[in-house]
Scaffold this motif. Structure first.
Motif, PDB file in Angstrom:
ATOM      1  N   LEU A  41       0.886  -1.208  -0.103  1.00  0.00           N
ATOM      2  CA  LEU A  41       0.169   0.018   0.117  1.00  0.00           C
ATOM      3  C   LEU A  41       0.858   1.230   0.116  1.00  0.00           C
ATOM      4  CD1 LEU A  41      -2.604   1.175   0.169  1.00  0.00           C
ATOM      5  CD2 LEU A  41      -2.610   1.099   2.670  1.00  0.00           C
ATOM      6  N   ASP A  42       1.954   1.243   0.558  1.00  0.00           N
ATOM      7  CA  ASP A  42       2.856   2.375   0.681  1.00  0.00           C
ATOM      8  C   ASP A  42       3.708   2.594  -0.369  1.00  0.00           C
ATOM      9  OD1 ASP A  42       1.438   3.166   3.135  1.00  0.00           O
ATOM     10  OD2 ASP A  42       2.723   1.823   4.464  1.00  0.00           O
ATOM     11  N   GLY A  43       3.867   1.600  -1.136  1.00  0.00           N
ATOM     12  CA  GLY A  43       4.868   1.559  -2.349  1.00  0.00           C
ATOM     13  C   GLY A  43       5.923   0.929  -2.167  1.00  0.00           C
ATOM     14  N   PRO A  44       6.872   0.768  -2.906  1.00  0.00           N
ATOM     15  CA  PRO A  44       8.055   0.087  -2.730  1.00  0.00           C
ATOM     16  C   PRO A  44       9.354   0.795  -1.796  1.00  0.00           C
ATOM     17  CG  PRO A  44       8.241   1.125  -4.866  1.00  0.00           C
ATOM     18  CD  PRO A  44       6.700   1.299  -4.263  1.00  0.00           C
ATOM     19  N   GLY A  45       9.802   0.015  -0.980  1.00  0.00           N
ATOM     20  CA  GLY A  45      10.680   0.400  -0.031  1.00  0.00           C
ATOM     21  C   GLY A  45      11.751   1.464  -0.754  1.00  0.00           C
ATOM     22  N   PRO A  46      12.486   2.208  -0.028  1.00  0.00           N
ATOM     23  CA  PRO A  46      13.187   3.128  -0.628  1.00  0.00           C
ATOM     24  C   PRO A  46      14.699   2.853  -0.978  1.00  0.00           C
ATOM     25  CG  PRO A  46      13.404   3.186   1.767  1.00  0.00           C
ATOM     26  CD  PRO A  46      12.451   2.353   1.542  1.00  0.00           C
ATOM     27  N   GLY A  47      14.696   1.493  -1.016  1.00  0.00           N
ATOM     28  CA  GLY A  47      16.048   0.729  -1.681  1.00  0.00           C
ATOM     29  C   GLY A  47      15.479  -0.211  -2.865  1.00  0.00           C
ATOM     30  N   SER A  48      14.221  -0.066  -2.966  1.00  0.00           N
ATOM     31  CA  SER A  48      13.809  -1.042  -4.139  1.00  0.00           C
ATOM     32  C   SER A  48      14.411  -0.760  -5.601  1.00  0.00           C
ATOM     33  CB  SER A  48      12.159  -1.287  -3.999  1.00  0.00           C
ATOM     34  OG  SER A  48      11.793  -1.394  -2.951  1.00  0.00           O
ATOM     35  N   PRO A  49      14.778  -1.739  -6.432  1.00  0.00           N
ATOM     36  CA  PRO A  49      15.192  -1.373  -7.457  1.00  0.00           C
ATOM     37  C   PRO A  49      14.244  -1.024  -8.383  1.00  0.00           C
ATOM     38  CG  PRO A  49      16.161  -3.416  -6.771  1.00  0.00           C
ATOM     39  CD  PRO A  49      15.112  -3.153  -5.921  1.00  0.00           C
ATOM     40  N   ALA A  50      14.460  -0.312  -9.644  1.00  0.00           N
ATOM     41  CA  ALA A  50      13.307   0.224 -10.360  1.00  0.00           C
ATOM     42  C   ALA A  50      13.532  -0.590 -11.707  1.00  0.00           C
ATOM     43  CB  ALA A  50      13.385   1.672 -10.638  1.00  0.00           C
ATOM     44  N   VAL A  51      12.583  -0.967 -12.435  1.00  0.00           N
ATOM     45  CA  VAL A  51      12.843  -1.665 -13.608  1.00  0.00           C
ATOM     46  C   VAL A  51      11.962  -1.231 -14.612  1.00  0.00           C
ATOM     47  CG1 VAL A  51      12.475  -3.746 -15.037  1.00  0.00           C
ATOM     48  CG2 VAL A  51      13.145  -3.977 -12.655  1.00  0.00           C
ATOM     49  N   LEU A  52      12.690  -0.538 -15.872  1.00  0.00           N
ATOM     50  CA  LEU A  52      11.857   0.098 -16.820  1.00  0.00           C
ATOM     51  C   LEU A  52      11.752  -1.073 -17.884  1.00  0.00           C
ATOM     52  CD1 LEU A  52      10.622   2.527 -18.678  1.00  0.00           C
ATOM     53  CD2 LEU A  52      13.038   2.704 -19.616  1.00  0.00           C
ATOM     54  N   MET A  53      10.492  -1.384 -18.454  1.00  0.00           N
ATOM     55  CA  MET A  53      10.019  -2.306 -19.502  1.00  0.00           C
ATOM     56  C   MET A  53       9.677  -1.508 -20.790  1.00  0.00           C
ATOM     57  SD  MET A  53       8.177  -4.970 -16.875  1.00  0.00           S
ATOM     58  CE  MET A  53       8.852  -6.290 -17.377  1.00  0.00           C
ATOM     59  N   VAL A  54      10.422  -2.130 -21.881  1.00  0.00           N
ATOM     60  CA  VAL A  54      10.124  -1.415 -23.075  1.00  0.00           C
ATOM     61  C   VAL A  54       9.652  -2.516 -24.096  1.00  0.00           C
ATOM     62  CG1 VAL A  54      11.011  -0.122 -25.009  1.00  0.00           C
ATOM     63  CG2 VAL A  54      11.635   0.204 -22.765  1.00  0.00           C
ATOM     64  N   HIS A  55       8.543  -2.143 -24.729  1.00  0.00           N
ATOM     65  CA  HIS A  55       7.948  -3.203 -26.003  1.00  0.00           C
ATOM     66  C   HIS A  55       8.476  -2.994 -27.169  1.00  0.00           C
ATOM     67  CE1 HIS A  55       5.725  -0.228 -27.795  1.00  0.00           C
ATOM     68  NE2 HIS A  55       5.419   0.427 -26.817  1.00  0.00           N
ATOM     69  N   GLY A  56       8.144  -4.059 -27.964  1.00  0.00           N
ATOM     70  CA  GLY A  56       8.806  -3.778 -29.112  1.00  0.00           C
ATOM     71  C   GLY A  56       7.886  -3.370 -30.365  1.00  0.00           C
ATOM     72  N   ALA A  57       8.225  -3.743 -31.655  1.00  0.00           N
ATOM     73  CA  ALA A  57       7.186  -3.237 -32.682  1.00  0.00           C
ATOM     74  C   ALA A  57       5.893  -3.707 -32.768  1.00  0.00           C
ATOM     75  CB  ALA A  57       7.991  -3.268 -34.172  1.00  0.00           C
ATOM     76  N   ILE A  58       5.054  -2.955 -33.356  1.00  0.00           N
ATOM     77  CA  ILE A  58       3.673  -3.340 -33.506  1.00  0.00           C
ATOM     78  C   ILE A  58       3.028  -3.901 -32.320  1.00  0.00           C
ATOM     79  CG2 ILE A  58       3.499  -3.561 -36.090  1.00  0.00           C
ATOM     80  CD1 ILE A  58       3.716  -6.407 -35.905  1.00  0.00           C
ATOM     81  N   ALA A  59       3.469  -3.270 -31.099  1.00  0.00           N
ATOM     82  CA  ALA A  59       3.167  -3.588 -29.915  1.00  0.00           C
ATOM     83  C   ALA A  59       2.888  -2.545 -28.823  1.00  0.00           C
ATOM     84  CB  ALA A  59       4.152  -4.728 -29.077  1.00  0.00           C
ATOM     85  N   ASN A  60       2.772  -2.942 -27.743  1.00  0.00           N
ATOM     86  CA  ASN A  60       2.713  -1.820 -26.494  1.00  0.00           C
ATOM     87  C   ASN A  60       2.863  -2.407 -25.160  1.00  0.00           C
ATOM     88  OD1 ASN A  60       0.122  -2.975 -25.377  1.00  0.00           O
ATOM     89  ND2 ASN A  60      -0.836  -1.846 -27.354  1.00  0.00           N
ATOM     90  N   ALA A  61       2.740  -1.669 -24.201  1.00  0.00           N
ATOM     91  CA  ALA A  61       3.190  -2.214 -22.789  1.00  0.00           C
ATOM     92  C   ALA A  61       2.358  -3.357 -22.367  1.00  0.00           C
ATOM     93  CB  ALA A  61       2.860  -0.920 -21.858  1.00  0.00           C
ATOM     94  N   ARG A  62       1.216  -3.606 -22.753  1.00  0.00           N
ATOM     95  CA  ARG A  62       0.401  -4.748 -22.550  1.00  0.00           C
ATOM     96  C   ARG A  62       1.202  -6.026 -22.631  1.00  0.00           C
ATOM     97  NH1 ARG A  62      -4.575  -4.464 -20.424  1.00  0.00           N
ATOM     98  NH2 ARG A  62      -4.939  -2.216 -19.799  1.00  0.00           N
ATOM     99  N   THR A  63       2.570  -5.895 -23.474  1.00  0.00           N
ATOM    100  CA  THR A  63       3.344  -7.037 -23.699  1.00  0.00           C
ATOM    101  C   THR A  63       3.857  -7.771 -22.282  1.00  0.00           C
ATOM    102  OG1 THR A  63       4.084  -6.204 -25.782  1.00  0.00           O
ATOM    103  CG2 THR A  63       5.726  -7.819 -24.529  1.00  0.00           C
ATOM    104  N   PHE A  64       3.791  -6.827 -21.216  1.00  0.00           N
ATOM    105  CA  PHE A  64       4.262  -7.157 -19.815  1.00  0.00           C
ATOM    106  C   PHE A  64       3.488  -7.391 -18.740  1.00  0.00           C
ATOM    107  CE2 PHE A  64       7.831  -4.916 -22.261  1.00  0.00           C
ATOM    108  CZ  PHE A  64       8.739  -5.749 -22.266  1.00  0.00           C
TER     109      PHE A  64
END
Length: 319
Positions: A41-64
């Motif tokens: 509920l309070d979000g990730p802890g201050p030391g939590s790693p962040a991950v950026l996820m990027v989709h491919g061609a003819i696609a969108n974020a729902r890939t992930f």
């Protein structure tokens, strides 16, 4: 929004799907949608790693991910990662949607969209956040291109994982003749002349559409030996010749005959310059229970037990 927790994890692992304010691209009217997925509920802890996820061609974020908590993004979020899933310009929930008036292409994704998404993560999490990258298919090409162009971002990324990513296609088989030569290089151009963009979603060829510029730029890279930007001539391979990419795991489908063939993935890793990397085959002969394809390496039910843990192990090993 919350989803039921993973049965193998404690109740506090319920997921929360946040939509931060759209990432602003400097000097542009376009707005990028960046979906944030985290546990607690309070979000990730201050030391939590962040991950950026990027989709491919003819696609969108729902890939992930799905709103019901399925996919690699929610799976990583349940395990303590602060996940950000990007819709590239005009795709998914990013605005405005692609139509015949869209003039942007992959150069803009490399030069503007990806740095804007990373800057938004740093704004939300602070300068000390540990950054990781995950991409599917052409998303890996865009990310490596961005890191070649922006070494200031490259030095801040702890690790990357690319699933089925290749830049050029040299393998020849019947699937290439159909998917690349017939559709991507010929039929798609007919639709460009008719509509001014590739309506891949309407045609049932993908989850989202492509601009004329993006399609033509990717067509050139798929067939050319040179990894050079079509707008300003930036030579990505030359920029990476002395190294610069973070440790990268390349996952290859054992049943991926053209869109991410093992030989093409290995060539992409080689032309990306010296960097710590590993290549893992997602196949029975690689010790897994099935031969994964280009898409089902992310969507098959068995991927949660066989593919997702490989991603997690790589991220954890570079914390």
């Amino acid at each position: 929004m919350t989803t039921p927790s993973d049965p193998d994890l404690p109740q506090q692992a319920s997921l929360f799907f946040d939509a931060p304010p759209p990432a602003v691209i400097a000097g542009q009217p376009d707005r990028l949608h960046l979906r944030r997925i985290h546990a607690g509920l309070d979000g990730p802890g201050p030391g939590s790693p962040a991950v950026l996820m990027v989709h491919g061609a003819i696609a969108n974020a729902r890939t992930f991910y799905s709103e019901r908590g399925k996919g690699l993004g929610p799976w990583l979020a349940r395990r303590g990662y602060d996940v950000y899933v990007l819709d590239l310009r005009g795709r998914g929930a990013s605005l405005p949607k692609i139509d015949r008036r869209a003039r942007h292409g992959q150069t803009e994704s490399i030069r503007d969209d990806l740095p804007a998404a990373l800057a938004e993560i740093v704004r939300l999490r602070g300068e000390s956040v540990a950054l990781h990258l995950v991409a599917h298919s052409w998303g890996g090409v865009l990310l490596s291109s961005m890191l070649a162009r922006r070494p200031d971002w490259a030095v801040r990324v702890r690790s990357s994982v690319y699933l089925g990513s290749k830049r050029s296609i040299r393998v020849w088989n019947w699937r290439r003749l159909y998917e690349i030569e017939l559709f991507w290089n010929r039929a798609a151009n007919l639709w460009l002349r008719r509509d001014g963009y590739l309506p891949a979603a309407r045609l049932g060829m993908g989850a989202d559409d492509e601009t004329a510029k993006s399609l033509r730029q990717s067509q050139r890279w798929v067939r050319e030996r040179g990894w050079v930007d079509g707008d300003d001539g930036f030579d990505y391979a030359a920029a990476l010749r002395q190294g610069g990419l973070p440790p990268t795991l390349y996952l290859v489908g054992g049943n991926d005959p053209v869109r991410g063939h093992e030989r093409d993935v290995r060539r992409f890793a080689a032309e990306s310059g010296p960097h710590p990397h590993a290549i893992r085959l997602l196949a029975r002969r690689g010790g897994l229970g099935r031969d994964y394809g280009h898409v089902d390496m992310l969507t098959h039910a068995q991927a949660e037990q066989e593919v997702y843990p490989l991603v997690l192990d790589w991220l954890r090993s570079h914390r």
